[in-house]
Scaffold this motif. Structure first.
Motif: not given
Length: 226
Positions: A141-159
């Motif tokens: 659901h849109l309001d779901t809180v991700p489970a503790f210690r879930r693997r997330l990814h953040v990637s900064f692309g080319g400017a």
């Protein structure tokens, strides 16, 4: 708060930090599927940023935290105060974070609000697309809180650097810039999905759409770019 989310609550891998200019104004444009996207992007960034957040969040303890962190309130009923404040920050050489899809969805950046294009053209700031993955997965659901210690990814692309072309009207240049930003963000998100193996969540049903925690980054009269 963003640093704690990325390093204590979740396991966040970050890539592309070298794509972020070390100095000068930067607009971070991230995809949006969870209410945690803004804080997670904030915590992963190599530079401090001021994120546009819906003004309803500026109440109580959370409001004091957001204000102390320099976040920018957005009035979703209209008005240009948020854009004006964001441009002032960019003119001072700072960084602004926007989730230009405006509302939480699949995070594929199928459409974005033109506010990010307006800011880029009027401030001369560099735009860095940001892919945020894992904050919502599958049919959550849109309001779901991700489970503790879930693997997330953040990637900064080319400017991306944008400017008005000679003889081009303001509306045409803004629409063109919006299309370029949307295409770059969507492409970077898909590239990040392939690289990490982390899929996007299922698209939400129309009746499930909610306003984003980061708010609509621009005035409502600034149309979306498909």
């Amino acid at each position: 708060m963003g640093w704690l989310l990325d390093h204590a609550v979740y396991r966040t891998s970050v890539s592309g930090r070298s794509n972020v200019p070390a100095a000068g104004p930067v607009i971070f444009a991230g995809n949006h599927m969870s209410f945690l996207d803004g804080p997670v992007m904030f915590g992963a960034s190599p530079r401090p940023m001021h994120i546009l957040v819906k003004q309803e969040m500026f109440t109580g303890f959370l409001g004091r935290v957001l204000t102390a962190a320099g976040q920018v309130p957005v009035d979703r009923r209209g008005g240009r105060a948020a854009l004006t404040a964001a441009r002032s920050l960019l003119d001072a050489g700072r960084c602004v974070g926007i989730l230009p899809e405006g509302t939480r969805g699949s995070g594929a950046a199928a459409s974005i609000n033109n506010g990010v294009a307006w800011l880029a053209l009027n401030s001369g700031a560099t735009v860095v697309p940001v892919a945020i993955l894992g904050t919502r997965v599958g049919g959550e659901h849109l309001d779901t809180v991700p489970a503790f210690r879930r693997r997330l990814h953040v990637s900064f692309g080319g400017a991306i650097n944008l400017s008005r072309r000679p003889g081009e009207t303001g509306r045409v240049s803004m629409d063109r810039a919006g299309i370029e930003i949307r295409a770059a963000l969507a492409r970077h998100v898909q590239d990040s999905v392939l690289r990490t193996g982390q899929s996007l969540p299922h698209a939400e049903l129309p009746h499930e759409r909610h306003e984003a925690v980061a708010g609509t980054p621009a005035d409502h009269h600034l149309r979306k770019v498909q």
